[in-house]
Design an enzyme around this catalytic site. Sequence first.
Site, PDB file in Angstrom:
ATOM      1  N   LYS A 180       2.044  -3.621  -8.336  1.00 41.81           N
ATOM      2  CA  LYS A 180       0.716  -4.144  -8.848  1.00 41.81           C
ATOM      3  C   LYS A 180       0.429  -3.556  -9.992  1.00 41.81           C
ATOM      4  CE  LYS A 180      -1.103  -5.828  -4.331  1.00 41.81           C
ATOM      5  NZ  LYS A 180      -1.996  -5.680  -3.395  1.00 41.81           N
ATOM      6  N   ASP A 231      -7.240 -10.268  -4.306  1.00 46.32           N
ATOM      7  CA  ASP A 231      -7.379  -9.477  -3.089  1.00 46.32           C
ATOM      8  C   ASP A 231      -8.873  -9.274  -2.861  1.00 46.32           C
ATOM      9  OD1 ASP A 231      -4.739  -8.817  -2.425  1.00 46.32           O
ATOM     10  OD2 ASP A 231      -4.697  -6.942  -3.486  1.00 46.32           O
TER      11      ASP A 231
HETATM   12  P1  NDP Z   1      -3.587   3.692  -1.471  1.00 48.72           P
HETATM   13  O1  NDP Z   1      -2.432   4.648  -1.079  1.00 48.72           O
HETATM   14  O2  NDP Z   1      -3.855   3.250  -2.998  1.00 48.72           O
HETATM   15  O3  NDP Z   1      -4.991   4.383  -1.062  1.00 48.72           O
HETATM   16  C1  NDP Z   1      -5.100   5.091   0.197  1.00 48.72           C
HETATM   17  C2  NDP Z   1      -6.693   5.319   0.579  1.00 48.72           C
HETATM   18  O4  NDP Z   1      -6.387   5.859   1.866  1.00 48.72           O
HETATM   19  C3  NDP Z   1      -6.865   6.775  -0.266  1.00 48.72           C
HETATM   20  O5  NDP Z   1      -8.217   6.490  -0.458  1.00 48.72           O
HETATM   21  C4  NDP Z   1      -6.686   7.978   0.616  1.00 48.72           C
HETATM   22  O6  NDP Z   1      -7.510   8.988   0.437  1.00 48.72           O
HETATM   23  C5  NDP Z   1      -7.041   7.217   2.045  1.00 48.72           C
HETATM   24  N1  NDP Z   1      -6.540   7.917   3.158  1.00 48.72           N
HETATM   25  C6  NDP Z   1      -5.263   7.715   3.577  1.00 48.72           C
HETATM   26  N2  NDP Z   1      -5.159   8.366   4.766  1.00 48.72           N
HETATM   27  C7  NDP Z   1      -6.400   8.852   5.276  1.00 48.72           C
HETATM   28  C8  NDP Z   1      -6.906   9.491   6.257  1.00 48.72           C
HETATM   29  N3  NDP Z   1      -5.939   9.700   7.447  1.00 48.72           N
HETATM   30  N4  NDP Z   1      -8.170   9.660   6.243  1.00 48.72           N
HETATM   31  C9  NDP Z   1      -9.077   9.359   5.522  1.00 48.72           C
HETATM   32  N5  NDP Z   1      -8.647   8.690   4.428  1.00 48.72           N
HETATM   33  C10 NDP Z   1      -7.304   8.504   4.241  1.00 48.72           C
HETATM   34  O7  NDP Z   1      -3.430   2.534  -0.579  1.00 48.72           O
HETATM   35  P2  NDP Z   1      -4.313   1.066  -0.844  1.00 48.72           P
HETATM   36  O8  NDP Z   1      -5.384   1.310  -1.215  1.00 48.72           O
HETATM   37  O9  NDP Z   1      -3.289   0.095  -1.753  1.00 48.72           O
HETATM   38  O10 NDP Z   1      -4.102   0.345   0.684  1.00 48.72           O
HETATM   39  C11 NDP Z   1      -5.043   0.990   1.738  1.00 48.72           C
HETATM   40  C12 NDP Z   1      -4.940   0.157   2.903  1.00 48.72           C
HETATM   41  O11 NDP Z   1      -5.321  -1.132   2.560  1.00 48.72           O
HETATM   42  C13 NDP Z   1      -3.573   0.236   3.221  1.00 48.72           C
HETATM   43  O12 NDP Z   1      -3.553   0.285   4.723  1.00 48.72           O
HETATM   44  C14 NDP Z   1      -3.093  -1.607   3.300  1.00 48.72           C
HETATM   45  O13 NDP Z   1      -2.269  -2.038   4.347  1.00 48.72           O
HETATM   46  C15 NDP Z   1      -4.437  -2.245   3.183  1.00 48.72           C
HETATM   47  N6  NDP Z   1      -4.305  -3.567   2.191  1.00 48.72           N
HETATM   48  C16 NDP Z   1      -4.655  -4.621   2.715  1.00 48.72           C
HETATM   49  C17 NDP Z   1      -4.772  -5.852   2.371  1.00 48.72           C
HETATM   50  C18 NDP Z   1      -4.878  -7.312   3.035  1.00 48.72           C
HETATM   51  O14 NDP Z   1      -4.516  -8.361   2.494  1.00 48.72           O
HETATM   52  N7  NDP Z   1      -5.332  -7.169   4.186  1.00 48.72           N
HETATM   53  C19 NDP Z   1      -4.391  -5.920   0.881  1.00 48.72           C
HETATM   54  C20 NDP Z   1      -4.316  -4.646   0.292  1.00 48.72           C
HETATM   55  C21 NDP Z   1      -4.160  -3.440   1.030  1.00 48.72           C
HETATM   56  P3  NDP Z   1      -7.003  10.370  -0.366  1.00 48.72           P
HETATM   57  O15 NDP Z   1      -7.273   9.717  -1.823  1.00 48.72           O
HETATM   58  O16 NDP Z   1      -7.935  11.306   0.062  1.00 48.72           O
HETATM   59  O17 NDP Z   1      -5.639  10.462  -0.248  1.00 48.72           O
END
Ligand code: NDP
Length: 282
Positions: A68, A105
């Site tokens: 992306k 999205d």
């Molecule tokens: P990124 O890897 O860019 O970001 C992950 C985020 O999750 C960060 O803010 C990270 O925090 C946080 N995180 C990860 N693990 C934990 C935890 N155990 N506890 C608290 N915070 C946590 O991922 P994306 O933003 O791309 O995706 C996030 C979710 O959204 C995914 O699960 C994805 O499947 C879903 N999604 C769904 C879509 C849909 O169409 N339904 C579209 C796009 C995404 P930190 O910065 O501290 O690491």
Amino acid sequence: MNTPLNFAVMGNPIKHSYSPRLHALFAKQAGLNIHYEKILVPLDGFEIAVKTFFEQGGKGLNITVPFKLQAYELAKANLSPRARLAGSVNTLWMKSGHLHGCNTDGIGMVNDIQRQGISLENKKILLLGAGGAARGVILPLLETGCRQLLIVNRTATKASELVQQCLTDLPQYAGVLSAGGFEQIQGQWDLVINATSSSLQQNALPLPTGLFTNNSLAYDMVYTPENDTPFLQQARQDGATLTSDGLGMLVYQGAESFFIWNQVRINPAPVLEALRQELLAG
Ligand code: NDP
């Protein structure tokens, strides 16, 4: 029958993608003849894959993990405001010989929430997470006219940086948008969105109790066949009565891409219902 219009979703991995199924259902409803395929793109081959697709007459592309940001760079000269603020692109198309990019999205998620009869105007919204998915929904959420949008993240500095970047582009939202860590969450919220990947890891989030009113919605971007995730279970235990997973977000973002490419508005609700039944049936 006339020659089909060619579309595809590019990613790596790509096997899991429901986009071809979604767009087949959209096309059936719209009476359009389309061909929509999954393309597994090598990690170092995204730019050439996009170029080849459009040179061969392709009409539109969806882009998923991990491309992306590269799609954003390729379409940088012709981005929608949503893509610009999201910093990523999930929809590409050619117009007048130039590559254009949008991110659907966020508007997909907002449309999915509104179809559930929920207005976000003047509402308090808590957004958990500051990754790509959170970033993509900020502008569409602000455009609903919400009263407050608080973004909290496990790494709080990431949320602060994200908010600072957004406010540079959108200073008019200075009184609405703010950032913090989980320990700063207080009070009750009309909408709590989980945009972290915690549900994929089956982890509970460190949330205080008492977040939900009788009418609050808990929304998880992650989806499962049963419309149930660890975050939604946690929310129900804390009194949330309205809960939703992210399957609707997936369907409604697809409907926006379909509109950009074909200028046809379809009704995503029956497609969402059909997809849910197919997921439940395995
Ligand atoms: P990124 O890897 O860019 O970001 C992950 C985020 O999750 C960060 O803010 C990270 O925090 C946080 N995180 C990860 N693990 C934990 C935890 N155990 N506890 C608290 N915070 C946590 O991922 P994306 O933003 O791309 O995706 C996030 C979710 O959204 C995914 O699960 C994805 O499947 C879903 N999604 C769904 C879509 C849909 O169409 N339904 C579209 C796009 C995404 P930190 O910065 O501290 O690491």
